[in-house]
Write an enzyme that holds these catalytic residues in place. Structure first.
Site, short mmCIF file in Angstrom:
data_model
loop_
_atom_site.label_atom_id
_atom_site.label_comp_id
_atom_site.label_asym_id
_atom_site.label_seq_id
_atom_site.Cartn_x
_atom_site.Cartn_y
_atom_site.Cartn_z
N CYS A 23 -8.37 -71.60 65.59
CA CYS A 23 -8.72 -70.42 64.58
C CYS A 23 -8.57 -69.28 65.32
O CYS A 23 -8.10 -68.93 66.41
CB CYS A 23 -10.37 -70.66 64.37
SG CYS A 23 -10.98 -72.13 63.96
N ARG B 165 -2.98 -69.12 62.68
CA ARG B 165 -3.71 -69.92 63.64
C ARG B 165 -4.88 -70.78 62.93
O ARG B 165 -5.42 -71.88 63.47
CB ARG B 165 -4.72 -69.05 64.54
CG ARG B 165 -3.95 -68.24 65.57
CD ARG B 165 -4.81 -67.38 66.41
NE ARG B 165 -5.59 -67.92 67.37
CZ ARG B 165 -5.19 -68.46 68.21
NH1 ARG B 165 -3.89 -68.16 68.83
NH2 ARG B 165 -6.05 -69.40 69.29
N TRP C 293 -9.35 -72.92 61.12
CA TRP C 293 -8.76 -74.37 61.08
C TRP C 293 -9.69 -75.18 61.41
O TRP C 293 -10.18 -75.39 62.26
CB TRP C 293 -7.54 -74.27 62.21
CG TRP C 293 -6.99 -75.51 62.13
CD1 TRP C 293 -6.85 -76.38 63.10
CD2 TRP C 293 -5.84 -76.11 61.36
NE1 TRP C 293 -6.11 -77.45 62.89
CE2 TRP C 293 -5.41 -77.26 61.82
CE3 TRP C 293 -5.27 -75.33 60.16
CZ2 TRP C 293 -4.47 -77.99 61.33
CZ3 TRP C 293 -4.14 -76.18 59.67
CH2 TRP C 293 -3.79 -77.37 60.09
N ASN D 32 -13.91 -69.98 68.00
CA ASN D 32 -12.52 -70.79 68.17
C ASN D 32 -12.82 -71.69 69.37
O ASN D 32 -12.92 -71.13 70.60
CB ASN D 32 -11.40 -69.82 68.24
CG ASN D 32 -9.84 -70.54 68.91
OD1 ASN D 32 -9.83 -71.46 68.18
ND2 ASN D 32 -9.29 -70.05 69.51
N GLY D 33 -12.81 -72.86 69.08
CA GLY D 33 -12.68 -74.11 70.01
C GLY D 33 -13.70 -75.06 69.54
O GLY D 33 -13.99 -75.15 68.39
N GLU E 229 12.69 -90.77 67.94
CA GLU E 229 12.06 -89.61 67.82
C GLU E 229 12.86 -88.47 68.53
O GLU E 229 12.93 -87.39 67.69
CB GLU E 229 10.77 -89.53 68.65
CG GLU E 229 9.93 -88.29 68.49
CD GLU E 229 9.69 -87.35 67.19
OE1 GLU E 229 9.91 -88.15 66.18
OE2 GLU E 229 9.41 -86.36 67.02
N LYS F 232 14.73 -85.26 66.27
CA LYS F 232 14.35 -84.00 66.44
C LYS F 232 15.77 -83.27 66.76
O LYS F 232 15.67 -82.25 66.31
CB LYS F 232 13.59 -83.82 67.89
CG LYS F 232 12.65 -83.10 68.13
CD LYS F 232 11.07 -83.17 67.52
CE LYS F 232 11.16 -83.66 66.18
NZ LYS F 232 9.88 -83.97 65.59
N GLU G 197 17.35 -82.78 63.23
CA GLU G 197 16.65 -81.96 62.35
C GLU G 197 16.94 -80.33 62.61
O GLU G 197 17.19 -79.55 61.80
CB GLU G 197 15.30 -81.92 62.59
CG GLU G 197 14.42 -83.08 61.75
CD GLU G 197 12.94 -82.89 62.15
OE1 GLU G 197 12.27 -82.65 61.04
OE2 GLU G 197 12.69 -83.14 63.35
N HIS H 64 26.27 -105.02 70.07
CA HIS H 64 26.16 -105.83 68.63
C HIS H 64 26.86 -104.52 67.98
O HIS H 64 26.76 -104.83 66.53
CB HIS H 64 24.77 -106.02 68.23
CG HIS H 64 24.21 -107.27 69.18
ND1 HIS H 64 24.77 -108.40 69.03
CD2 HIS H 64 23.35 -106.84 70.20
CE1 HIS H 64 24.01 -109.15 70.23
NE2 HIS H 64 23.27 -108.50 70.82
N LYS I 143 7.72 -78.58 55.57
CA LYS I 143 6.93 -79.08 56.58
C LYS I 143 6.14 -80.22 55.79
O LYS I 143 5.71 -81.24 56.67
CB LYS I 143 5.95 -77.82 57.07
CG LYS I 143 5.02 -78.27 58.05
CD LYS I 143 5.49 -78.47 59.26
CE LYS I 143 4.68 -79.10 60.52
NZ LYS I 143 5.32 -79.62 61.33
C1 F6R Z 1 9.84 -84.67 61.75
C2 F6R Z 1 9.03 -84.29 60.97
C3 F6R Z 1 8.62 -85.38 59.69
C4 F6R Z 1 7.42 -85.78 59.56
C5 F6R Z 1 7.36 -86.36 58.17
C6 F6R Z 1 5.56 -86.95 58.04
O1 F6R Z 1 9.86 -83.37 62.80
O2 F6R Z 1 8.13 -83.43 60.77
O3 F6R Z 1 9.69 -86.54 59.82
O4 F6R Z 1 6.80 -86.35 60.49
O5 F6R Z 1 7.79 -85.69 57.20
O6 F6R Z 1 4.93 -86.03 57.91
P1 F6R Z 1 3.34 -86.03 58.16
O7 F6R Z 1 3.01 -86.39 59.62
O8 F6R Z 1 2.71 -84.65 57.65
O9 F6R Z 1 2.88 -87.23 57.10
#
Ligand code: F6R
Length: 615
Positions: A2, A27, A77, A103-104, A488, A492, A495, A511, A610
């Site tokens: 927060c 935050r 938050w 905050n905490g 993963e 990353k 992306e 294969h 996001k």
């Molecule tokens: C990759 C990324 C996305 C999310 C995916 C699911 O860095 O951020 O692949 O992991 O869109 O999002 P959430 O976790 O919000 O359901």
């Protein structure tokens, strides 16, 4: 996470607090509030939702007059208690003379609440913070500082606090333990804030509070004390950063900041779920807070569903469940699952993972499972999200807001939650013994410090990224847990840097995928599963023979890849089932540095959002 602010000076406090909160909205942004001390005493105004709703409330006069030249503010938050007006900060004592922003997380809040209720206090909110206001009131005898120091003796957990009191109106008290707090030293005015940008409009001269220190802000000076009440002397620091950089805590991008948030986020996610029973003292896991009891462990099967990065956490969850509990476990891509014709059993347990708690495909998979009668555990980072509201049990990742589109700290804290649930299942089913559990808990606790150690050496990855900058293809390979981390890592990299990167289960190389390997390829082999080291060694040799540059990520006490690979990155030794939390960090850093080297904004990759709330 927060944001808190405070002001004492000669100007009207309310607009200054609001402008400060605007700088801290990153935050947390699910609710906000301020408390101002003026001639009429203490006035509080708070509102659910973004800061603008609080502003509208103040402007429309629905909020009180809010005049006065001292005050505190908060942008939230949510952790304990859903986002709502009543759960917003500041929180006050019963009489409304003391106001607190926090905050905490107060870990022993339930115990303190019960104690205060037994002493006649009635609570208004569901927050952990409200206990602080009542505790301070309990000890208040005209001197706010003394009352705060007494109250602190009873608090367990983390906090940065701003406190004002209408019966001690000439000062603000600020204290911190494991949550950030900066004091701004102005001319005829002093301020507090969770982060420097909220201060820059007034001053660049700041004091950084240390853990377990208190600051007492008057209009013309600031005093410092230890939590035991001893006077402290502190040096003033001058801030040189520009405001935009400061909002990211001095990091160039949110992605880098969030990678660095991981040690703390891991501790914040783990610690409230640990307890010590006894005598004799024995450490164990407590998931009572999420309502997890023995009946859950009667599951016939565990299905973990999610999308993207969260699905990679689900894969690791599958391996962890099989390894630690011997329950059959599946990991499913939610967007596939919802269109399949899956077979349900009422004894199935579904674990649904989503950082945002709002991903459309993930919610659809959850609803299908729920309709079939299966029970649902949600792992999410957002309190009050749709996933959190609709699941039977919710386990929050205490990672704080993740702003960068590419998920980093959400992933590692999701893993922390999975391990805790799997260990608790294992204990209930007898695959983990009470004697064996503390070994896992120790290893989980060490992960935060080990992540810190890895991050301290980030320049090694940065240099490597600069050397490998021209590679047009980057492949990750591994087996079992390392395969999931490879997926993963490849995600990353693609992306944020738009590099063509893929992940292969190393045993699958021959294969097909090996046809892609040539001298324009970098192959990163993740090697943390010792029973498979020999196989991985052969796979590395195979790609090297086809011209690939090779890098290995393995433990700091393993030397067997030193001769095989071109370069070896080392992670601290941990239990092999827990290694993903560490092995992914160099890969997160690599993706970040390649993006920066290419002049891209890693926080906002093209074509991505996001939260994917549409199909
Ligand atoms: C990759 C990324 C996305 C999310 C995916 C699911 O860095 O951020 O692949 O992991 O869109 O999002 P959430 O976790 O919000 O359901």
């Amino acid at each position: 996470m927060c944001g808190i602010v405070g002001y004492i000076g000669s100007e009207e406090a309310a607009p200054i607090l609001i402008r400060g909160l605007k700088k801290l909205e990153y935050r947390g942004y699910d609710s906000a509030g301020i408390a101002v001390l003026g001639a009429g005493g203490l006035e509080v105004c708070k509102s659910k939702g973004a800061l603008r709703f609080l502003e509208e409330k103040i402007q429309s006069g629905t909020g009180k007059a809010l005049t006065g030249s001292a005050g505190i503010g908060h942008t939230r938050w949510a952790t304990h208690g859903e986002p709502s007006d009543i759960n917003s900060h500041p929180h006050t004592d019963v009489s409304g003379k003391i106001a607190v922003v926090h905050n905490g997380i107060i870990e022993n809040h339930a115990k303190l609440k019960a104690w205060l209720e037994a002493h006649g206090v009635s609570f208004r909110s569901e927050t952990d913070t409200e206990v602080i206001a009542h505790l301070i009131d309990f000890h208040f005898n005209g001197d706010l500082l003394q009352a705060v120091l007494e109250a602190l003796k009873r608090l367990e957990g983390s906090y940065a606090l701003g406190i004002i009191c209408e019966e001690d109106p000439e000062r603000i008290i600020a204290v911190r333990r494991e949550s950030p707090l900066v004091i701004g030293a102005g001319k005829g005015e002093n301020l507090i804030a969770s982060d420097v940008p909220a201060l820059l409009e007034h001053t660049r001269d700041v004091y950084y509070l240390e853990d377990r220190e208190a600051a007492v802000l008057y209009r013309d000076h600031v005093e410092f004390y230890s939590e035991e009440g001893e006077v402290r002397r502190k040096e003033l620091s001058h801030v040189e950063w520009d405001a935009a950089a400061a909002e990211k805590g001095g990091y160039a991008h949110f992605m880098l900041k969030e990678i660095h948030d991981q040690p703390k986020a891991l501790t914040d996610t783990l610690r409230p779920r640990l307890k010590t029973d006894g005598p004799p003292a024995r450490r164990s896991i407590s998931l009572e807070e999420i309502g997890f009891d023995g009946s859950w462990a009667e599951a016939g099967r565990v299905v973990i569903a999610a999308c993207g990065t969260a699905w990679h956490a689900a894969m690791i969850g599958k391996y962890a469940f099989e390894h630690l509990t011997r329950i059959p476990a599946d990991a499913d891509i939610a967007s596939e699952y919802r269109y399949r014709d899956p077979i349900f059993d009422r004894k199935d347990i579904f674990i649904i993972i989503s950082q945002s708690g709002e991903t459309a495909d993930t919610l659809a998979a959850m609803r299908m499972a729920k309709k079939s009668g299966a029970r649902i555990i949600a792992i999410t980072n957002v309190v009050g999200s749709t996933l959190a509201r609709e699941a039977d049990l919710v386990m929050y990742t205490w990672a704080g807001p993740e702003i960068a589109v590419a998920s980093t700290k959400a992933f590692t804290t999701q893993l922390m939650c999975i391990y805790l649930i799997a260990l608790q299942f294992g204990l209930l089913r007898g695959t983990i013994t009470e004697e064996g559990l503390p070994g896992y808990i120790d290893a989980l606790e060490q992960l935060s410090g080990q992540a810190d150690k890895l991050l301290a050496d980030k320049e090694t990855i940065q240099r490597f990224a600069y050397q490998q900058f021209n590679k047009s293809k980057v492949f990750y390979m591994g087996r079992l847990f390392d395969y999931a981390v490879s997926l993963e890592s490849a995600l990353k990299l693609k992306e944020v840097s738009y590099t063509h990167s893929e992940a292969f289960a190393a045993g699958e190389l021959k294969h097909g995928p090996i046809a892609l390997v040539d001298d324009s390829t970098l192959v990163v082999a993740i090697c943390t599963q010792s029973a498979l080291f020999e196989k991985m060694d052969s796979n590395i040799k195979e790609v090297k023979a086809r011209g690939a540059a090779t890098a290995v990520i393995t433990y700091d006490d393993v030397s067997r890849f030193d001769k095989t690979a071109d370069v070896v990155f080392r992670i601290p030794r941990t239990l092999e089932s827990l290694s993903p939390i560490l092995s992914v960090i160099p890969c997160q850093l690599y993706a970040y540095y390649i993006a920066v080297q290419r002049g891209l904004d890693p926080d906002k990759p093209r074509n991505l959002a996001k939260s994917v709330t549409v199909e």
